[in-house]
Scaffold this active site. Structure first.
Site, PDB file in Angstrom:
ATOM      1  N   GLU A 185      -1.451  -1.591  -4.809  1.00  0.00           N
ATOM      2  CA  GLU A 185      -2.559  -0.788  -5.037  1.00  0.00           C
ATOM      3  C   GLU A 185      -2.232   0.450  -6.134  1.00  0.00           C
ATOM      4  O   GLU A 185      -1.199   0.949  -5.927  1.00  0.00           O
ATOM      5  CB  GLU A 185      -3.200  -0.423  -3.742  1.00  0.00           C
ATOM      6  N   ASP A 226      -2.171   0.821   7.608  1.00  0.00           N
ATOM      7  CA  ASP A 226      -1.507   0.651   6.561  1.00  0.00           C
ATOM      8  C   ASP A 226      -1.071  -1.034   6.071  1.00  0.00           C
ATOM      9  O   ASP A 226      -0.795  -1.290   5.098  1.00  0.00           O
ATOM     10  CB  ASP A 226      -0.254   1.520   6.635  1.00  0.00           C
ATOM     11  N   ASP A 235       0.950  -1.172  -0.089  1.00  0.00           N
ATOM     12  CA  ASP A 235      -0.036  -0.118  -0.002  1.00  0.00           C
ATOM     13  C   ASP A 235       0.774   1.117   0.241  1.00  0.00           C
ATOM     14  O   ASP A 235       1.488   1.792   0.939  1.00  0.00           O
ATOM     15  CB  ASP A 235      -0.834   0.015   1.332  1.00  0.00           C
TER      16      ASP A 235
END
Length: 182
Positions: A67, A139, A7
């Site tokens: 992502e 996260d 991420d």
């Protein structure tokens, strides 16, 4: 298959590593790379690059899932996030990993069942799916969710890619307009 999920973020980059055998998932590692905000941009990107290289070296994943950057209302923020993502992609390329990319909507749908899930729902489902004792940090949870998404969706995409290659070579089965034709 060992999957490294990422991420990306310029301030905080989450990472998560899982092992997947069919539908069985096992937690390996996760964490958050916290980038000191006082550093100049090139040094901040280097922190992300170096740390993700180290994570890949230590955990030895087979594949990575990342992502995709969303479009923000603030173009400057979007550009900065894109640069953090670029540092992550460089670390993965340097580690010779195949990279698969997913939108936040795809990740949430694969993990929670709806693309409109709240962060807390993602954290809770990651905890359940990986049988974790506690709730992962936001996260880390997002990175683990990205890895879980690939574990569920990636093998199907690989099969479809192989079918598409077979169609291009003139053998059966074939894909036409995204549909399997025989």
């Amino acid at each position: 298959m060992r999957v490294l999920g990422i991420d990306p973020g310029l301030r905080r980059t989450g990472f998560g590593v899982i092992d997947a055998e069919g539908m069985r998932l096992r937690y390996v590692a996760s964490g958050t790379i916290v980038v000191p905000p006082a550093l100049a941009l090139p040094e901040r990107l280097k922190v992300i690059l170096d740390n993700l290289r180290e994570v890949a070296r230590e955990t030895r994943p087979d594949v990575a899932a990342l992502e995709i950057v969303f479009l923000n209302t603030n173009p400057a923020s979007t550009l900065l996030l894109g640069q953090a993502r670029g540092a992550a992609l460089c670390a993965l390329a340097d580690s010779a990993l195949d990279v698969h990319e997913y939108t936040a909507l795809q990740i949430k749908k694969a993990v929670v069942g709806t693309g409109r899930a709240a962060k807390e729902q993602v954290q809770m489902m990651v905890q359940r799916l990986l049988s974790l004792d506690g709730t992962p940090a936001p996260d880390s949870a997002d990175a683990l969710a990205c890895a879980i998404c690939h574990a569920h969706v990636g093998p199907l995409h690989d099969k479809l890619d192989r079918l598409g290659t077979a169609a291009q070579l003139g053998s059966r089965p074939r894909l036409r307009n995204g549909r399997l034709v025989g």
